[in-house]
Scaffold this motif. Structure first.
Motif, PDB file in Angstrom:
ATOM      1  N   GLN A  72       0.746 -11.537  -4.851  1.00  0.00           N
ATOM      2  CA  GLN A  72      -0.511 -10.875  -5.195  1.00  0.00           C
ATOM      3  C   GLN A  72      -1.406 -10.681  -3.974  1.00  0.00           C
ATOM      4  O   GLN A  72      -2.219  -9.754  -3.933  1.00  0.00           O
ATOM      5  CB  GLN A  72      -1.265 -11.686  -6.259  1.00  0.00           C
ATOM      6  N   PHE A  74      -0.481  -9.680  -1.074  1.00  0.00           N
ATOM      7  CA  PHE A  74      -0.035  -8.596  -0.218  1.00  0.00           C
ATOM      8  C   PHE A  74      -0.571  -7.243  -0.688  1.00  0.00           C
ATOM      9  O   PHE A  74      -0.522  -6.263   0.037  1.00  0.00           O
ATOM     10  CB  PHE A  74       1.495  -8.580  -0.128  1.00  0.00           C
ATOM     11  N   SER A  75      -1.100  -7.202  -1.887  1.00  0.00           N
ATOM     12  CA  SER A  75      -1.814  -6.032  -2.390  1.00  0.00           C
ATOM     13  C   SER A  75      -2.812  -6.526  -3.427  1.00  0.00           C
ATOM     14  O   SER A  75      -2.666  -6.275  -4.629  1.00  0.00           O
ATOM     15  CB  SER A  75      -0.856  -5.013  -3.010  1.00  0.00           C
ATOM     16  N   ALA A  81      -9.459  -0.054  -2.058  1.00  0.00           N
ATOM     17  CA  ALA A  81      -8.404   0.620  -1.293  1.00  0.00           C
ATOM     18  C   ALA A  81      -8.704   0.564   0.206  1.00  0.00           C
ATOM     19  O   ALA A  81      -7.789   0.406   1.022  1.00  0.00           O
ATOM     20  CB  ALA A  81      -8.273   2.071  -1.756  1.00  0.00           C
ATOM     21  N   LYS A  84      -7.818  -2.800   1.633  1.00  0.00           N
ATOM     22  CA  LYS A  84      -6.370  -2.997   1.711  1.00  0.00           C
ATOM     23  C   LYS A  84      -5.767  -2.357   2.957  1.00  0.00           C
ATOM     24  O   LYS A  84      -4.707  -2.792   3.414  1.00  0.00           O
ATOM     25  CB  LYS A  84      -5.702  -2.435   0.456  1.00  0.00           C
ATOM     26  N   THR A  85      -6.442  -1.343   3.523  1.00  0.00           N
ATOM     27  CA  THR A  85      -5.905  -0.715   4.737  1.00  0.00           C
ATOM     28  C   THR A  85      -5.972  -1.664   5.930  1.00  0.00           C
ATOM     29  O   THR A  85      -5.297  -1.434   6.934  1.00  0.00           O
ATOM     30  CB  THR A  85      -6.668   0.578   5.082  1.00  0.00           C
ATOM     31  N   LEU A  87      -5.192  -4.898   5.674  1.00  0.00           N
ATOM     32  CA  LEU A  87      -4.333  -6.056   5.396  1.00  0.00           C
ATOM     33  C   LEU A  87      -3.173  -6.144   6.386  1.00  0.00           C
ATOM     34  O   LEU A  87      -2.537  -5.159   6.728  1.00  0.00           O
ATOM     35  CB  LEU A  87      -3.776  -5.979   3.975  1.00  0.00           C
ATOM     36  N   THR A 144       9.982  -2.965   1.594  1.00  0.00           N
ATOM     37  CA  THR A 144       8.806  -3.838   1.601  1.00  0.00           C
ATOM     38  C   THR A 144       9.026  -4.969   0.612  1.00  0.00           C
ATOM     39  O   THR A 144       9.800  -4.845  -0.342  1.00  0.00           O
ATOM     40  CB  THR A 144       7.529  -3.087   1.197  1.00  0.00           C
ATOM     41  N   LEU A 146       6.901  -5.977  -1.568  1.00  0.00           N
ATOM     42  CA  LEU A 146       6.395  -5.580  -2.867  1.00  0.00           C
ATOM     43  C   LEU A 146       7.429  -4.744  -3.619  1.00  0.00           C
ATOM     44  O   LEU A 146       7.600  -4.880  -4.831  1.00  0.00           O
ATOM     45  CB  LEU A 146       5.093  -4.794  -2.700  1.00  0.00           C
TER      46      LEU A 146
END
Length: 233
Positions: A72, A74-75, A81, A84-85, A87, A144, A146
């Motif tokens: 969770q 990782f996103s 949004a 998250k860029t 991360l 990835t 995810l």
């Protein structure tokens, strides 16, 4: 229009409540950092200690939740949004901390040498962790982590439960270890910078870092609020 930094972005995942309270506390610590002028040296050191403890409390709690579900982070659904860029392995990239050094004023020659050494060590460790992440993805045969989780869950829905569980278990263990190492590097980087700086410089550094974090969140919330308002009703 005022933007609530604690706006609920999610359907209340377990970590969300802690994160929103942590943000409220972070705003309070920022106010204290910005009005530190006139504090006695001991008061300044106490303030720095409290701010660092608050910062580390985030990673303590994150580690606790990651034991149940590391993916969770990782996103994170509680982030915008835009957030998250930024991360990198479940959080901010440690070397980013060195890019706000202009907020602390002039460094002595000795401080500059120690800072460059710390920056170089951080970059080497970042490269090692990035390589570990690439190996995990390669070993699991997916682009990835995810995507691997999504595929495994799909297999579980399709009836291939045993194979899916094995993939998810291996993925979880590898990702949890990687996340812990990345978080440790984040904490160590901040600690090293504060140790190199004088207390008044550390106050400016932590204030700048906090302002950057809150500014990115505010901007992300503004964008998402704007998108919702533009949607047809």
């Amino acid at each position: 229009m005022a933007i609530d930094l604690n706006h609920n972005m999610t359907n209340n995942p377990p970590f969300d409540a802690f994160f929103r309270q942590w943000l409220r506390d972070q705003e309070d610590y920022l106010r204290q950092l910005l009005r530190h002028d006139g504090l006695e040296p001991r008061e300044t050191e106490n303030l720095l200690s409290r701010v660092l403890r608050h910062y580390e409390s985030y990673y303590d709690e994150k580690s606790r939740f990651a034991r149940a579900d590391a993916l969770q982070f990782f996103s994170p659904p509680w982030l915008t949004a835009l957030e998250k860029t930024f991360l990198w392995i479940g959080g901010w990239k440690p070397s980013l901390a060195f890019r706000i050094m202009n907020s602390v004023g002039s460094l002595s020659v000795e401080q500059q040498l120690w800072m460059e050494r710390s920056r170089a060590e951080t970059r080497v460790r970042e490269a090692e962790l990035a390589e570990e992440q690439a190996k995990i993805q390669e070993s699991l045969g997916g682009p990835t982590v995810l995507e691997q989780a999504r595929r495994a869950r799909q297999r579980a829905r399709d009836g291939e439960r045993r194979e899916a569980e094995e993939v998810l278990e291996a993925l979880d263990l590898a990702i949890r270890a990687l996340l812990e190492e990345a978080d440790l590097l984040r904490v160590d980087t901040v600690r090293k910078i504060v140790e190199i700086l004088r207390p008044p410089q550390s106050v400016h550094f932590l204030a700048a870092a906090t302002q950057l974090h809150l500014r990115i969140r505010r901007k992300g919330l503004q964008r998402e609020t704007g998108r919702r308002e533009q949607q047809p009703r």
